[in-house]
Design an enzyme around this catalytic site. Sequence first.
Site, PDB file in Angstrom:
ATOM      1  N   HIS A 107       0.832  -1.223   0.000  1.00  0.00           N
ATOM      2  CA  HIS A 107       0.000   0.000   0.000  1.00  0.00           C
ATOM      3  C   HIS A 107       0.859   1.262   0.000  1.00  0.00           C
ATOM      4  CE1 HIS A 107      -3.282  -2.764   1.155  1.00  0.00           C
ATOM      5  NE2 HIS A 107      -2.361  -3.277   1.968  1.00  0.00           N
ATOM      6  N   SER A 142      14.487  22.474 -14.952  1.00  0.00           N
ATOM      7  CA  SER A 142      13.267  23.240 -15.170  1.00  0.00           C
ATOM      8  C   SER A 142      13.653  24.588 -15.731  1.00  0.00           C
ATOM      9  CB  SER A 142      12.530  23.404 -13.844  1.00  0.00           C
ATOM     10  OG  SER A 142      11.694  24.539 -13.896  1.00  0.00           O
ATOM     11  N   LYS A 178      15.516  22.198  -9.730  1.00  0.00           N
ATOM     12  CA  LYS A 178      14.873  20.943 -10.133  1.00  0.00           C
ATOM     13  C   LYS A 178      15.805  20.009 -10.904  1.00  0.00           C
ATOM     14  CE  LYS A 178      10.987  20.043  -9.639  1.00  0.00           C
ATOM     15  NZ  LYS A 178       9.706  20.534 -10.148  1.00  0.00           N
ATOM     16  N   GLU A 220       9.447   9.300 -16.644  1.00  0.00           N
ATOM     17  CA  GLU A 220       8.035   9.666 -16.843  1.00  0.00           C
ATOM     18  C   GLU A 220       7.570   9.304 -18.251  1.00  0.00           C
ATOM     19  OE1 GLU A 220       8.153  13.332 -13.631  1.00  0.00           O
ATOM     20  OE2 GLU A 220       8.146  13.789 -15.755  1.00  0.00           O
TER      21      GLU A 220
END
Length: 481
Positions: A176, A297, A303, A310
Amino acid sequence: MTEPAAAPPAPTSPPTGERPASSIWGGRFAAGPSAVMEAINVSIDFDHRLLPQDLRASAAHAAMLIRQGIISETDGNAILAGLARIKAEADAGTLPLERALEDVHMNVEGRLAALIGEPAGRLHTARSRNDQVATDFRLWVRDAIDALDQAAEELQTVLIGHAEAHAATIMPGFTHLQAAQPVTLGHHLLAYVEMLGRDRGRLADCRRRLNECPLGAAALAGTSFPIDRRQTAQALGFERPCANSLDAVSDRDFAIEFLAAGALMGVHLSRLAEEIVLWSCERFAFLRLADDFSTGSSIMPQKRNPDAAELVRAKTGRLAGALVQLLTVVKGLPLAYAKDLQEDKEPVFDAADTLGLALAAMTGMLRTATFQTAQMRAAAETGFPSATDLADWLVRAKGLAFRRAHHVAGAIVKAAETAGCKLEELPLAALQAIEPAITDEVFSVLGVERSVASRTSEGGTAPERVREAAAAARLRFLGDS
Ligand code: ARG
């Protein structure tokens, strides 16, 4: 991935206006197709990728026609030499491709005629584009399977290498997405090696069933020429000719199986990608991607984004889509060939390209990533990770029923939470206040190191088991020791 060395130049269209009937099948036509007809019919824009396979299959067919005495040796040799020249032109990127010639097969035949003249017209004896395209496409998918198998093996190699280095590195194991029990990083990584092993097995299985040759089925019914299908099948590395000519020209199971195996591989890569995204974010900080596999970024200078992971995660959509696309094309098609089947290629090309890129990106990301083992260890310490070990000890050493032991361990977790300490930091007296049977022997099972070391059951996370599993994985998947 199975492209010729240099991509052929972009196909050209004739100027609008005069459209003569096709030089290939125009015998019974007075005029050529309308521009819209050409636009919907043309496939050279994508099926030029079958060129190497088309040339191989055509050469095998020509050689068989010569050996069977169906065409003369002189004509046959001219055809073989012409095909070799076309191959050289394709490799050099100078092969002209014309949209007016519809597809790769007509383009090869048209170019052959331009190069060698009259004998070119004899290549298509005892053959149809229907068995030709089915053969070319099987060869293409077979090449794609071989390339993807190799790419998946490379990813397994990287994962197994990390697993060996991190056989004893402790991290939280999750259920979980909550810390459940400590595991070793090596054990976690080897789970993906298993998934990829099954993916490779599915591709190999698809390859085995695919490996029958449609050539010689002709348009649909076979041919009256004395061909030898075994010769061409063998020359092209197929196990045998397809048994039924109607099935041979209309079957696309091999492409669907390839897409199904690919979609599932995509799902596995997506799960791994998701872990990379999670692990590289600052809240987990289990993993740091190398600079050359991170993106910045445009506005937030701090970043380091895991864009490649992704994108691997997202590309699963294309892979699942390709499978549904082809299933839908084939559903309800009566035997045998229909032009619908021309729609088989783009989803397969796209899936093969997507998987090749996703595997390469995953391999590159993981090869150069650094595991932040101190953070993993610290995360494994939080959330009372040895609570199950405590309950198991109460069963094993003190004879409590597991449900009772679970309850006692729960009460001890609560006490540690209140005291703001780890389980192993509670004094013995505090433990005995909850369960008088507890002795100081209990401390031998508390703590994450002891927890993982105790999980020695087959397929378990104990470092010694992980080392064995990594060695076994090398033998099973990489064919070395
Ligand atoms: N370009 C066609 C395809 O990919 C080749 C077969 C054409 N056959 C035909 N009967 N029109 O399916």
